[in-house]
Design a protein around this motif. Structure first.
Motif, PDB file in Angstrom:
ATOM      1  N   PRO A  38      26.957 -19.461 -42.754  1.00  0.00           N
ATOM      2  CA  PRO A  38      27.102 -20.528 -43.254  1.00  0.00           C
ATOM      3  C   PRO A  38      28.554 -21.243 -43.249  1.00  0.00           C
ATOM      4  O   PRO A  38      28.840 -22.412 -43.586  1.00  0.00           O
ATOM      5  N   LEU A  39      29.689 -20.416 -42.872  1.00  0.00           N
ATOM      6  CA  LEU A  39      30.913 -21.126 -42.696  1.00  0.00           C
ATOM      7  C   LEU A  39      31.189 -21.503 -41.405  1.00  0.00           C
ATOM      8  O   LEU A  39      31.642 -22.857 -41.274  1.00  0.00           O
ATOM      9  N   SER A  40      30.828 -20.947 -40.342  1.00  0.00           N
ATOM     10  CA  SER A  40      30.930 -21.310 -39.157  1.00  0.00           C
ATOM     11  C   SER A  40      29.846 -22.105 -38.474  1.00  0.00           C
ATOM     12  O   SER A  40      30.192 -22.909 -37.539  1.00  0.00           O
ATOM     13  N   GLN A  41      28.955 -22.478 -39.248  1.00  0.00           N
ATOM     14  CA  GLN A  41      27.667 -23.068 -38.864  1.00  0.00           C
ATOM     15  C   GLN A  41      27.170 -22.435 -37.582  1.00  0.00           C
ATOM     16  O   GLN A  41      26.681 -23.006 -36.627  1.00  0.00           O
ATOM     17  N   GLY A  42      27.344 -21.204 -37.283  1.00  0.00           N
ATOM     18  CA  GLY A  42      26.910 -20.249 -36.218  1.00  0.00           C
ATOM     19  C   GLY A  42      25.530 -19.574 -36.903  1.00  0.00           C
ATOM     20  O   GLY A  42      24.897 -20.051 -37.588  1.00  0.00           O
ATOM     21  N   ALA A  43      25.261 -18.680 -35.635  1.00  0.00           N
ATOM     22  CA  ALA A  43      23.725 -18.016 -35.892  1.00  0.00           C
ATOM     23  C   ALA A  43      23.713 -16.645 -35.339  1.00  0.00           C
ATOM     24  O   ALA A  43      24.653 -16.310 -34.767  1.00  0.00           O
ATOM     25  N   SER A  44      22.944 -15.878 -35.945  1.00  0.00           N
ATOM     26  CA  SER A  44      22.897 -14.510 -35.664  1.00  0.00           C
ATOM     27  C   SER A  44      21.437 -14.059 -35.255  1.00  0.00           C
ATOM     28  O   SER A  44      20.609 -14.762 -36.092  1.00  0.00           O
ATOM     29  N   ASN A  45      21.238 -13.100 -35.006  1.00  0.00           N
ATOM     30  CA  ASN A  45      19.803 -12.408 -34.461  1.00  0.00           C
ATOM     31  C   ASN A  45      19.645 -10.984 -34.898  1.00  0.00           C
ATOM     32  O   ASN A  45      19.326 -10.245 -33.859  1.00  0.00           O
ATOM     33  N   PRO A  46      19.792 -10.621 -36.194  1.00  0.00           N
ATOM     34  CA  PRO A  46      19.608  -9.170 -36.515  1.00  0.00           C
ATOM     35  C   PRO A  46      18.215  -8.710 -36.391  1.00  0.00           C
ATOM     36  O   PRO A  46      18.054  -7.562 -36.633  1.00  0.00           O
ATOM     37  N   PHE A  47      17.374  -9.615 -36.460  1.00  0.00           N
ATOM     38  CA  PHE A  47      15.874  -9.200 -36.433  1.00  0.00           C
ATOM     39  C   PHE A  47      15.033  -9.723 -35.375  1.00  0.00           C
ATOM     40  O   PHE A  47      14.023 -10.347 -35.459  1.00  0.00           O
ATOM     41  N   ALA A  48      15.359  -9.434 -34.031  1.00  0.00           N
ATOM     42  CA  ALA A  48      14.769  -9.715 -32.709  1.00  0.00           C
ATOM     43  C   ALA A  48      14.841 -10.848 -32.326  1.00  0.00           C
ATOM     44  O   ALA A  48      14.353 -11.439 -31.201  1.00  0.00           O
ATOM     45  N   GLY A  49      15.348 -11.815 -32.921  1.00  0.00           N
ATOM     46  CA  GLY A  49      15.662 -13.220 -32.648  1.00  0.00           C
ATOM     47  C   GLY A  49      14.239 -14.145 -32.590  1.00  0.00           C
ATOM     48  O   GLY A  49      14.141 -15.157 -31.853  1.00  0.00           O
ATOM     49  N   TRP A  50      13.374 -13.780 -33.532  1.00  0.00           N
ATOM     50  CA  TRP A  50      12.102 -14.553 -33.520  1.00  0.00           C
ATOM     51  C   TRP A  50      12.340 -15.397 -34.712  1.00  0.00           C
ATOM     52  O   TRP A  50      11.184 -16.348 -34.825  1.00  0.00           O
TER      53      TRP A  50
ATOM     54  N   VAL B 199       6.319 -21.093 -35.324  1.00  0.00           N
ATOM     55  CA  VAL B 199       5.537 -19.786 -35.287  1.00  0.00           C
ATOM     56  C   VAL B 199       4.638 -19.725 -34.371  1.00  0.00           C
ATOM     57  O   VAL B 199       4.106 -18.718 -33.478  1.00  0.00           O
ATOM     58  N   ALA B 200       3.770 -20.776 -33.921  1.00  0.00           N
ATOM     59  CA  ALA B 200       2.925 -20.889 -32.744  1.00  0.00           C
ATOM     60  C   ALA B 200       3.701 -20.644 -31.523  1.00  0.00           C
ATOM     61  O   ALA B 200       3.086 -20.053 -30.633  1.00  0.00           O
ATOM     62  N   GLN B 201       5.059 -20.877 -31.257  1.00  0.00           N
ATOM     63  CA  GLN B 201       5.770 -20.760 -29.947  1.00  0.00           C
ATOM     64  C   GLN B 201       6.181 -19.207 -29.754  1.00  0.00           C
ATOM     65  O   GLN B 201       6.129 -18.932 -28.804  1.00  0.00           O
ATOM     66  N   VAL B 202       6.789 -18.744 -31.053  1.00  0.00           N
ATOM     67  CA  VAL B 202       7.332 -17.562 -30.621  1.00  0.00           C
ATOM     68  C   VAL B 202       6.597 -16.532 -29.807  1.00  0.00           C
ATOM     69  O   VAL B 202       5.393 -16.117 -29.787  1.00  0.00           O
ATOM     70  N   ASP B 203       7.472 -15.814 -28.880  1.00  0.00           N
ATOM     71  CA  ASP B 203       6.822 -14.659 -27.963  1.00  0.00           C
ATOM     72  C   ASP B 203       7.140 -13.343 -28.497  1.00  0.00           C
ATOM     73  O   ASP B 203       8.464 -13.128 -28.511  1.00  0.00           O
ATOM     74  N   PHE B 204       6.243 -12.683 -29.368  1.00  0.00           N
ATOM     75  CA  PHE B 204       6.623 -11.438 -29.873  1.00  0.00           C
ATOM     76  C   PHE B 204       6.977 -10.559 -28.797  1.00  0.00           C
ATOM     77  O   PHE B 204       7.508  -9.168 -29.229  1.00  0.00           O
ATOM     78  N   SER B 205       6.739 -10.511 -27.537  1.00  0.00           N
ATOM     79  CA  SER B 205       6.889  -9.740 -26.660  1.00  0.00           C
ATOM     80  C   SER B 205       8.531  -9.702 -26.067  1.00  0.00           C
ATOM     81  O   SER B 205       9.028  -9.018 -25.339  1.00  0.00           O
ATOM     82  N   PHE B 206       9.271 -10.580 -26.577  1.00  0.00           N
ATOM     83  CA  PHE B 206      10.518 -11.056 -26.152  1.00  0.00           C
ATOM     84  C   PHE B 206      11.495 -10.922 -27.346  1.00  0.00           C
ATOM     85  O   PHE B 206      11.277 -11.659 -28.244  1.00  0.00           O
ATOM     86  N   LEU B 207      12.481 -10.176 -27.308  1.00  0.00           N
ATOM     87  CA  LEU B 207      13.502  -9.779 -28.076  1.00  0.00           C
ATOM     88  C   LEU B 207      14.827 -10.289 -27.602  1.00  0.00           C
ATOM     89  O   LEU B 207      15.166 -10.146 -26.484  1.00  0.00           O
ATOM     90  N   ALA B 208      15.703 -11.030 -28.429  1.00  0.00           N
ATOM     91  CA  ALA B 208      16.905 -11.514 -28.073  1.00  0.00           C
ATOM     92  C   ALA B 208      17.886 -10.479 -28.058  1.00  0.00           C
ATOM     93  O   ALA B 208      17.646  -9.374 -28.785  1.00  0.00           O
TER      94      ALA B 208
END
Ligand code: DMJ
Length: 809
Positions: free
Chosen positions: A252-264, A291-300
């Protein structure tokens, strides 16, 4: 009234009295263990400092020996004081003869009930990013050309197949293991329990909450308050959409993003049903497309800096992809991981999909839930049925050992899999969780503190008693899910307490719950008597068991009040209604009172992550104070008063508002709405920033320091949902019809009269809205723009492109 702390009592060093309350059945010799270890730590660090100054080994050894002797001879074994007013000299006051000074409501910082029309004079301009186009979308639109030209999918598969061979299909993706191939314990003689027909359960909501009986004024006040909750949600959601769309969390401060949960896109999933409940249909449709797009076989990649964020200027030239060069190996930092945290994946992703399905009857949500459920099902194919906490997609344990696991992770994935069985009609998911619960039901050590388990369980040593027994972190939702399974499955025609060999699943879970709560009432629940001014509150603390090297068992009780434990007011209230356990209702009210006090007792009006309360028998707790009028009185040390240790950070957790919501629906008492409003307005005031809401470091600071950690998806999925619901009509998602998961996703409870799979949207969530039909399969699971971006860069990396520096190696 203000006061000035004076010097300490001369009786402070008197340690004859017991510093800890006795816990029935625990040997008295064990009660000092915690404080003793605290003193040890302090003295050891003192010795270390001296040793650094005088590095002669002999001097260090001498000091160490002296310290040991002093420690062993010392009669003083108290909890470490942790407050600014610690006295430095003996004081002349006879504390026994001083009058007691009690803080009004046990708090030094009375928080006003703010008006609804201007609750936060200090707030920044609330973002109007709602429905704004995402910055990522803008960047990604510029990349479409590359999407068409680059066969990024194939290139990514090269990466995956190069790195992971086990459990992969021929394209390098995690293999989907057919149900029939899974180990399910049946060959070893395990048999699933039958599912009895649902029965009519006793009403959970208070008689006055069975329908909307609010007056016009009450409705108006609720609407104003609810309106501010929606504003807060949009402020946060708008920034997530703008700056972190497709990633798990917004920074919220840097307006960045993080992916701790597989990046889905954990935030999008966790928020699905909140969007529906708040009536944000356009935003729901945007989320649905994701939701329709997410590829569950691919993790960030787990390293958030492994690849730059989407940016048209960083796209490699086409010649990179045409190159035939293949590097010898791919740097681990840029690989896609294959391991998911099963508990978090199930409660945040699977739970939200099933809930969105229950609210809308949208076939897309069901199909994605089944796909994800099937990916995760093999993680329970272990000898005991315990889920693997970290599971590599595509692998199969073949009935192997899972080792040491924590109770919450293995026990509290059951509701989601049970619901998956209900809506698909396929028992395989429920049977998988039943096997794990059966293992717990027959766990040998559970007899000693009947029904309770230590937070860590070792499947190779099931007779061990050692560890911490708590309703807090790492144990919490196991207990919650026992009563909620009973609720979701529609109870049972068997009496829950009557049989220990019940063959019906629902009654088995009610029996396990009953045993656990009876035991907790005896061992974990304690009245709070050491906060002057706080009346009629109780806490649910922790019991620790330790086995010495001589085989001696020691135990002691910690008088803790943890935010994570605060869900238990709601759980006990629910259980009291469903199973007629009146004594639990009293505890639910007293504990919810303590959790609400934890908010009111701090300077910001927000509860800390955890508190340790002085015990009643501990004479160290007293201090003399001079009141404004010159009177000398005694009170209990600490800030908050009565507390000697705190973990002062606050991460916007939902547990307390969850219990306050349950108590409102269970009692019909609008006082709980006022509690909620005080908590909500304090939360906004302390945590709001231009870019969303942040965690804060210290709830007792006058200017709380904001933190750029990712905003947890449960803030959208749980915290704000409960705030919204408590100011809504009591028949919106009635607790008589819906079972809320531990992540606050409502599932339809089974009823004798109706089928449990939805055939139409539940009112009022998708009424008068466009029909939600299943998109063509070729469009489902093809990857989100954020996933495609990473894939493209992975493909470029395989071809030798240095994506971090955007130049050829
Ligand atoms: C949530 O993710 C769930 O409620 C979980 O059961 C434990 N607590 C967190 C939020 O604090």
């Amino acid at each position: 009234m203000s006061y000035r702390p004076l010097a300490a009592s001369a009786t402070d060093s008197d340690s004859d009295k017991d510093g800890f309350p006795s816990s029935p059945g625990f040997p008295p010799s064990s009660r000092h263990a915690r404080s003793a270890s605290g003193n040890w730590a302090a003295r050891a660090s003192h010795v270390q400092r001296l040793a650094r100054t005088y590095p002669l080994p002999t001097v260090a050894l001498a000091i160490l020996s002296l310290t040991l002797v002093v420690h062993l001879l010392s009669p003083t074994r108290q909890p470490p004081p942790d407050f600014s007013s610690r006295p430095t000299h003996k004081q002349p006051y006879d504390l026994d003869s001083l009058p007691l000074y009690a803080y009004p409501n046990g708090t030094r910082y009375p928080h006003p009930l703010r008006p609804s029309d201007d609750p936060w004079p200090r707030r920044p301009v609330i973002s109007d990013h709602y429905l704004a186009q995402s910055r990522l979308d803008r960047e990604l639109n510029q990349l479409q050309e590359y999407d068409l030209l680059v066969d990024y999918v194939q290139a990514t598969e090269v990466v995956l197949s190069a790195v992971h061979r086990d459990g992969s299909d021929e394209k390098g993706r995690p293999r989907k293991i057919p149900h029939a191939a899974l180990y399910d314990g049946k060959e070893q003689g395990w048999a699933p329990k039958k599912l009895g027909a649902p029965v009519e359960l006793p009403p959970v909501q208070h008689a006055s909450m069975q329908k909307d009986g609010r007056s016009t004024e009450e409705k108006e006040q609720d609407e104003l308050r609810r309106g501010w909750v929606v504003k807060a949600f949009k402020h946060l959601w708008g920034h997530y959409v703008e700056s972190a769309w497709g990633y798990d969390e917004l920074k919220p401060l840097s307006q960045g993003a993080s992916n701790p949960f597989a990046g889905w896109g954990a935030t999008i999933f966790d928020a699905l049903d909140t969007l529906l409940i708040m009536g944000l249909k356009d935003e729901y449709l945007r989320a649905r497309a994701h939701v329709a797009q997410v590829d569950f076989s691919f993790l960030a990649p787990s390293n958030p800096d492994a690849y730059p964020r989407p940016n048209a200027s960083l796209v490699p030239p086409m010649s990179v992809f045409m190159s035939t060069a293949e590097p010898d190996s791919v740097d681990w930092r840029v690989r896609s991981p294959r391991t998911v945290r099963t508990f978090e994946t199930i409660i945040r992703y699977l739970g939200s999909l099933l809930s969105a399905y229950d609210l809308t009857a949208d076939p897309l949500m069901l199909s994605r839930a089944v796909e994800l459920g099937d990916f995760l099902l093999p993680s329970m194919a272990t000898r005991t049925g315990f889920i693997e906490p970290a599971y590599e997609l595509g692998t199969h344990g073949h009935g192997g050992e899972v080792g040491t696991v924590c109770l919450a992770e293995i026990g509290s994935v059951a509701l989601e899999f049970a619901r998956l069985s209900q809506v698909t009609g396929d028992p395989v998911y429920l049977e998988a969780v039943q096997r794990g619960l059966d293992t717990l039901d027959t766990w040998p050590a559970a007899d000693r503190l009947k029904g309770l388990f230590p937070v860590w369980l070792n499947t190779r040593n099931q007779s061990s008693l050692t560890g911490t027994y708590t309703f807090g972190g790492q144990a919490d939702s196991y207990y919650e899910y026992l009563i909620k399974l009973y609720q979701l499955l529609g109870g049972s025609s068997l009496s829950p307490s009557s049989s220990s060999s019940s063959s019906d699943a629902a009654s088995q879970y009610a029996r396990m719950y009953t045993a656990a709560i009876d035991s907790a009432q005896q061992h974990l629940v304690r009245p709070i008597t050491t906060v002057p001014g706080l009346e009629g509150a109780a806490t649910i603390g922790d019991v620790h068991y330790k086995e010495t090297y001589k085989g001696e068992v020691r135990s002691w009780f910690s008088m803790r009040l943890d935010h994570l434990t605060c869900f238990a007011g709601g759980m006990l209230g629910l259980g009291s209604r469903l199973l007629g356990r009146d004594q639990d209702f009293d505890t639910a009210q007293k504990f919810t009172k303590a959790c609400t006090w934890a908010y009111d007792s701090t300077r910001t009006g927000l509860a800390p992550e955890g508190m340790e309360l002085w015990a009643e028998g501990n004479p160290e707790r007293w201090e003399a104070v001079e009141l404004e009028d010159g009177t000398i009185a005694k009170t209990v040390k600490g800030d908050p008063p009565g507390v000697y240790g705190t973990q002062n950070y606050h991460i916007q957790r939902p547990e307390t508002i969850e219990s306050v919501f349950y108590m409102y629906r269970l009692t019909g008492d609008r006082k709980y709405q006022d509690d909620a409003w005080r908590m909500f307005t304090s939360w906004v005031d302390a945590t709001i920033t231009e870019g969303g809401f942040t965690h804060i470091h210290d709830v007792n600071s006058a200017n709380p320091k904001h933190d750029d950690s990712g905003v947890e998806s449960f803030v959208y999925g749980e915290t704000l949902k409960y705030y919204y619901l408590i100011f809504s009509s009591p028949d919106l998602l009635s607790l008589d019809d819906w079972t809320f998961t531990t992540e606050a996703h409502p599932f339809r409870s089974a009823k004798p009269s109706s089928s449990s799979a939805p055939s139409t949207p539940a009112a009022p969530f998708w009424q008068d809205a466009p029909a939600l039909t299943m998109p063509p399969l070729r469009e489902v699971g093809q990857g989100t723009p954020a996933q495609k971006w990473v894939r493209m860069l992975q493909a470029a990396t395989v071809k030798g492109w240095d994506t971090a520096r955007s130049k050829r190696r």
